[in-house]
Write a protein that holds these residues in place. Structure first.
Motif, PDB file in Angstrom:
ATOM      1  N   GLU A 280     -87.747 -45.613  11.577  1.00  0.00           N
ATOM      2  CA  GLU A 280     -87.163 -44.692  10.601  1.00  0.00           C
ATOM      3  C   GLU A 280     -85.825 -45.211  10.095  1.00  0.00           C
ATOM      4  O   GLU A 280     -85.532 -45.130   8.898  1.00  0.00           O
ATOM      5  N   ARG A 281     -85.021 -45.766  10.973  1.00  0.00           N
ATOM      6  CA  ARG A 281     -83.722 -46.323  10.572  1.00  0.00           C
ATOM      7  C   ARG A 281     -83.914 -47.529   9.647  1.00  0.00           C
ATOM      8  O   ARG A 281     -83.197 -47.697   8.661  1.00  0.00           O
ATOM      9  N   PHE A 282     -84.891 -48.370   9.965  1.00  0.00           N
ATOM     10  CA  PHE A 282     -85.201 -49.520   9.122  1.00  0.00           C
ATOM     11  C   PHE A 282     -85.545 -49.071   7.703  1.00  0.00           C
ATOM     12  O   PHE A 282     -85.031 -49.606   6.719  1.00  0.00           O
ATOM     13  N   TYR A 283     -86.410 -48.055   7.589  1.00  0.00           N
ATOM     14  CA  TYR A 283     -86.801 -47.549   6.272  1.00  0.00           C
ATOM     15  C   TYR A 283     -85.628 -46.897   5.537  1.00  0.00           C
ATOM     16  O   TYR A 283     -85.491 -47.046   4.316  1.00  0.00           O
ATOM     17  N   ALA A 284     -84.768 -46.182   6.249  1.00  0.00           N
ATOM     18  CA  ALA A 284     -83.592 -45.572   5.615  1.00  0.00           C
ATOM     19  C   ALA A 284     -82.650 -46.652   5.096  1.00  0.00           C
ATOM     20  O   ALA A 284     -82.117 -46.546   3.980  1.00  0.00           O
TER      21      ALA A 284
ATOM     22  N   ILE B 160     -88.235 -41.564   1.865  1.00  0.00           N
ATOM     23  CA  ILE B 160     -89.321 -42.015   2.735  1.00  0.00           C
ATOM     24  C   ILE B 160     -89.494 -40.967   3.831  1.00  0.00           C
ATOM     25  O   ILE B 160     -88.529 -40.570   4.479  1.00  0.00           O
ATOM     26  N   THR B 161     -90.723 -40.528   4.041  1.00  0.00           N
ATOM     27  CA  THR B 161     -90.973 -39.451   4.993  1.00  0.00           C
ATOM     28  C   THR B 161     -92.332 -39.642   5.677  1.00  0.00           C
ATOM     29  O   THR B 161     -93.060 -40.580   5.361  1.00  0.00           O
TER      30      THR B 161
ATOM     31  N   SER C 112     -96.252 -44.458   5.853  1.00  0.00           N
ATOM     32  CA  SER C 112     -95.210 -43.534   5.401  1.00  0.00           C
ATOM     33  C   SER C 112     -95.579 -43.009   4.032  1.00  0.00           C
ATOM     34  O   SER C 112     -96.411 -43.583   3.328  1.00  0.00           O
ATOM     35  N   HIS C 113     -94.947 -41.917   3.675  1.00  0.00           N
ATOM     36  CA  HIS C 113     -95.078 -41.348   2.335  1.00  0.00           C
ATOM     37  C   HIS C 113     -93.757 -41.549   1.622  1.00  0.00           C
ATOM     38  O   HIS C 113     -92.703 -41.628   2.263  1.00  0.00           O
ATOM     39  N   PHE C 114     -93.823 -41.643   0.307  1.00  0.00           N
ATOM     40  CA  PHE C 114     -92.579 -41.844  -0.441  1.00  0.00           C
ATOM     41  C   PHE C 114     -92.567 -40.985  -1.692  1.00  0.00           C
ATOM     42  O   PHE C 114     -93.606 -40.585  -2.228  1.00  0.00           O
ATOM     43  N   LEU C 115     -91.351 -40.739  -2.125  1.00  0.00           N
ATOM     44  CA  LEU C 115     -91.087 -40.119  -3.414  1.00  0.00           C
ATOM     45  C   LEU C 115     -89.972 -40.936  -4.036  1.00  0.00           C
ATOM     46  O   LEU C 115     -88.917 -41.114  -3.426  1.00  0.00           O
ATOM     47  N   LEU C 116     -90.217 -41.490  -5.194  1.00  0.00           N
ATOM     48  CA  LEU C 116     -89.232 -42.319  -5.889  1.00  0.00           C
ATOM     49  C   LEU C 116     -88.862 -41.635  -7.193  1.00  0.00           C
ATOM     50  O   LEU C 116     -89.727 -41.397  -8.037  1.00  0.00           O
ATOM     51  N   TYR C 117     -87.592 -41.298  -7.310  1.00  0.00           N
ATOM     52  CA  TYR C 117     -87.054 -40.754  -8.558  1.00  0.00           C
ATOM     53  C   TYR C 117     -86.330 -41.878  -9.276  1.00  0.00           C
ATOM     54  O   TYR C 117     -85.624 -42.671  -8.665  1.00  0.00           O
ATOM     55  N   ARG C 118     -86.497 -41.920 -10.590  1.00  0.00           N
ATOM     56  CA  ARG C 118     -85.819 -42.921 -11.411  1.00  0.00           C
ATOM     57  C   ARG C 118     -85.359 -42.265 -12.692  1.00  0.00           C
ATOM     58  O   ARG C 118     -86.122 -41.563 -13.358  1.00  0.00           O
ATOM     59  N   THR C 119     -84.111 -42.500 -13.029  1.00  0.00           N
ATOM     60  CA  THR C 119     -83.598 -42.062 -14.325  1.00  0.00           C
ATOM     61  C   THR C 119     -82.734 -43.187 -14.885  1.00  0.00           C
ATOM     62  O   THR C 119     -82.100 -43.928 -14.147  1.00  0.00           O
TER      63      THR C 119
ATOM     64  N   TRP D  62     -92.528 -41.189  -8.835  1.00  0.00           N
ATOM     65  CA  TRP D  62     -93.752 -41.720  -8.277  1.00  0.00           C
ATOM     66  C   TRP D  62     -93.881 -41.207  -6.853  1.00  0.00           C
ATOM     67  O   TRP D  62     -92.905 -41.165  -6.104  1.00  0.00           O
ATOM     68  N   ILE D  63     -95.086 -40.826  -6.493  1.00  0.00           N
ATOM     69  CA  ILE D  63     -95.369 -40.299  -5.167  1.00  0.00           C
ATOM     70  C   ILE D  63     -96.543 -41.087  -4.603  1.00  0.00           C
ATOM     71  O   ILE D  63     -97.485 -41.414  -5.332  1.00  0.00           O
ATOM     72  N   GLY D  64     -96.495 -41.361  -3.328  1.00  0.00           N
ATOM     73  CA  GLY D  64     -97.616 -42.064  -2.723  1.00  0.00           C
ATOM     74  C   GLY D  64     -97.398 -42.326  -1.251  1.00  0.00           C
ATOM     75  O   GLY D  64     -96.562 -41.703  -0.602  1.00  0.00           O
TER      76      GLY D  64
END
Length: 168
Positions: free
Chosen positions: A11-15, A97-98, A114-121, A130-132
């Motif tokens: 989890e720390r690696f992903y953060a 990342i969750t 893992s699951h992810f949610l990526l916000y971009r503006t 993007w979710i996946g």
């Protein structure tokens, strides 16, 4: 106790990885990968229920990414030149990342989902998300984990933005 420590380490690696991406520190991010890495994001197709095994393209077929370390490094180098027009002005991103699960561990490498949610503006009223899910092989090295394989599976079948550089 060892399972909890291993979970925390992943989890720390992903953060830490997400923080590098959000800070646009791609030169540090690329060092998280092994030289034999495979970075793959297939295209998702909407198919009838009886054909869901063919829902995602396979390695060697058409994909958003089907990269080895050299190609991934070239993508990062291009972003560093400042001439990547799709990232000028640079995007503001947030990688979340969750649901991190370790599904196997052979001692040298572990597999994590893992699951992810990526916000971009980037521009006014320009918000993409993007979710996946991801499936990673994380290899243990003297310096910590390195990504030996990453497969990214989007929940969407249609992308509203063609700027995929933010998946790095």
């Amino acid at each position: 106790m060892s399972d909890m420590l291993r979970q925390y380490s992943v989890e720390r690696f992903y953060a830490d990885e997400a923080a590098l991406l959000d800070a646009h520190e791609y030169d540090k991010w690329i060092k998280l990968f092994t030289e034999d890495t495979h970075y793959f994001m297939p295209i998702r197709r909407t198919l009838p229920r009886r054909q869901t095994k063919r829902e995602f393209t396979q390695p060697g077929e058409m994909a958003f990414f089907d990269d080895d370390f050299v190609l991934l490094s070239l993508r990062v180098q291009k972003l560093a030149t400042g001439t990547a027009w799709a990232e000028d002005p640079p995007s503001r991103t947030r990688h979340l990342i969750t649901n991190i699960r370790i599904t196997s561990d052979d001692g040298d490498e572990l597999t994590a989902e893992s699951h992810f949610l990526l916000y971009r503006t980037r521009l006014k009223d320009d918000l993409d998300q993007w979710i996946g899910r991801r499936e990673d092989a994380l290899r243990r090295t003297e310096g910590g984990f390195k990504i030996a394989r990453r497969h990214i599976y989007l929940d969407q079948t249609v992308l509203h933005s063609q700027n995929l550089s933010n998946f790095f």
